[in-house]
Write a protein that holds these residues in place. Sequence first.
Motif, PDB file in Angstrom:
ATOM      1  N   ARG A  35     -14.879   5.561   2.982  1.00 40.95           N
ATOM      2  CA  ARG A  35     -15.117   4.130   2.866  1.00 40.95           C
ATOM      3  C   ARG A  35     -15.379   3.754   1.408  1.00 40.95           C
ATOM      4  O   ARG A  35     -14.787   2.824   0.860  1.00 40.95           O
ATOM      5  N   GLU A  36     -16.257   4.522   0.750  1.00 40.61           N
ATOM      6  CA  GLU A  36     -16.622   4.218  -0.633  1.00 40.61           C
ATOM      7  C   GLU A  36     -15.455   4.461  -1.590  1.00 40.61           C
ATOM      8  O   GLU A  36     -15.220   3.694  -2.515  1.00 40.61           O
ATOM      9  N   ASP A  37     -14.711   5.545  -1.322  1.00 38.89           N
ATOM     10  CA  ASP A  37     -13.638   5.915  -2.245  1.00 38.89           C
ATOM     11  C   ASP A  37     -12.462   4.953  -2.181  1.00 38.89           C
ATOM     12  O   ASP A  37     -11.793   4.720  -3.178  1.00 38.89           O
ATOM     13  N   TYR A  38     -12.165   4.423  -1.001  1.00 34.47           N
ATOM     14  CA  TYR A  38     -10.901   3.697  -0.872  1.00 34.47           C
ATOM     15  C   TYR A  38     -11.033   2.195  -0.708  1.00 34.47           C
ATOM     16  O   TYR A  38     -10.046   1.482  -0.825  1.00 34.47           O
ATOM     17  N   ILE A  39     -12.252   1.713  -0.459  1.00 31.48           N
ATOM     18  CA  ILE A  39     -12.387   0.257  -0.433  1.00 31.48           C
ATOM     19  C   ILE A  39     -12.263  -0.222  -1.878  1.00 31.48           C
ATOM     20  O   ILE A  39     -12.922   0.267  -2.770  1.00 31.48           O
ATOM     21  N   GLY A  40     -11.350  -1.102  -2.114  1.00 27.67           N
ATOM     22  CA  GLY A  40     -11.159  -1.596  -3.475  1.00 27.67           C
ATOM     23  C   GLY A  40     -10.081  -0.839  -4.230  1.00 27.67           C
ATOM     24  O   GLY A  40      -9.679  -1.236  -5.311  1.00 27.67           O
ATOM     25  N   ASP A  41      -9.588   0.280  -3.674  1.00 26.99           N
ATOM     26  CA  ASP A  41      -8.483   1.011  -4.297  1.00 26.99           C
ATOM     27  C   ASP A  41      -7.190   0.224  -4.043  1.00 26.99           C
ATOM     28  O   ASP A  41      -6.890  -0.141  -2.907  1.00 26.99           O
ATOM     29  N   ALA A  42      -6.437  -0.029  -5.096  1.00 32.90           N
ATOM     30  CA  ALA A  42      -5.290  -0.944  -4.991  1.00 32.90           C
ATOM     31  C   ALA A  42      -4.184  -0.436  -4.070  1.00 32.90           C
ATOM     32  O   ALA A  42      -3.516  -1.222  -3.411  1.00 32.90           O
ATOM     33  N   TYR A  92       0.837  -1.213   0.000  1.00 34.49           N
ATOM     34  CA  TYR A  92       0.000   0.000   0.000  1.00 34.49           C
ATOM     35  C   TYR A  92       0.862   1.249   0.000  1.00 34.49           C
ATOM     36  O   TYR A  92       2.047   1.206   0.348  1.00 34.49           O
ATOM     37  N   ASP A 137     -12.489  -4.506  12.147  1.00 34.59           N
ATOM     38  CA  ASP A 137     -12.500  -4.968  10.770  1.00 34.59           C
ATOM     39  C   ASP A 137     -12.279  -6.474  10.749  1.00 34.59           C
ATOM     40  O   ASP A 137     -11.528  -6.995  11.572  1.00 34.59           O
TER      41      ASP A 137
END
Length: 296
Positions: free
Chosen positions: A123-130, A50, A141
């Motif tokens: 949460r929406e913007d960064y979940i799934g962001d590589a 990351y 979590d």
Amino acid sequence: MENYDDFRIKPFIFHNKSFYVKHDELLDPFLSGNKYWKLHALIQMPKERYKQLFSYGGTQSNAMLSLAVLCHQKGWTFHYTCKPVPSHLKQQPSGNLSKALDLGMLLHEVSHDDYEHCVQRLREDYIGDAESLFVPQGGADPMAQLGVQKLADEIKQWQHTQYIERLNIVTPSGTGTTAYYLAQALPKCKILTTAVVGDKAYLQAQMEILGEIPSNISILEGTKKYQFAQLYPELLKVYDRLLDAGVTFDLIYGAVMWHVLLQHYDAVEGMILYVHSGGLMGNASMLDRYRHKGML
Ligand SMILES: *Cc1c(COP(=O)(O)O)cnc(C)c1O
């Protein structure tokens, strides 16, 4: 460190009652106690995985400081969203906040009204962001399950070598993540905890976000409800008594847990293992507040 059995577990006599304490506060000065286990999957992760980490919550939180330490070690940028910081703290950051800022944490203050919305957006913007990782408040979590399973494995091995049949494991709850995954991993043990952040209903609601609450969790309640991180003479007294008995616990979670546990001690059947949840780095600022109030 002397006279420790395997896995930092040592007998502890308190109020003429016998316990075992698992000294996970010794794992690391900052990434200590249950944060070490909850963040274990991240601690193991290669730096390259990351670039940045996003989280949110209170500005004296132990989870915040642990994440700041972790990001500092990994070279990840740490973005932390919070509600407005009181002006005295902004002018002169203290405690966990000042340490986290020193470690490079970028603090993003948002108004009370915008807070929930901002957190949802993150949460929406960064979940799934590589390249980015989003960690919910307090590290609540499913990622925590992996590390808490390791904690459970240590307890299981120790229990086996000690031939203990009935084991009660005690640890205080904020989000309840640690207690929840411990109970799931150790179905034959009983997990005793108490709600330190909100009331019992709040803790149950927090745990239900993770799934169905395991039946081997008992949420103990004391005769009096304590406001989170507030100052109480009886909590300071428990902390002092524990110190006299030879172990330093934290003034926010540990003091409440022990205070409540003593009220229930006679009803507990079997051996009690208290898993130290760390948080000692917050004691200096709590003791300052007790002194400032003239209670110490
Ligand atoms: C974070 C923390 C807890 C609460 O852990 P949860 O898994 O959120 O319930 C308990 N004790 C200490 C000292 C902590 O820092």
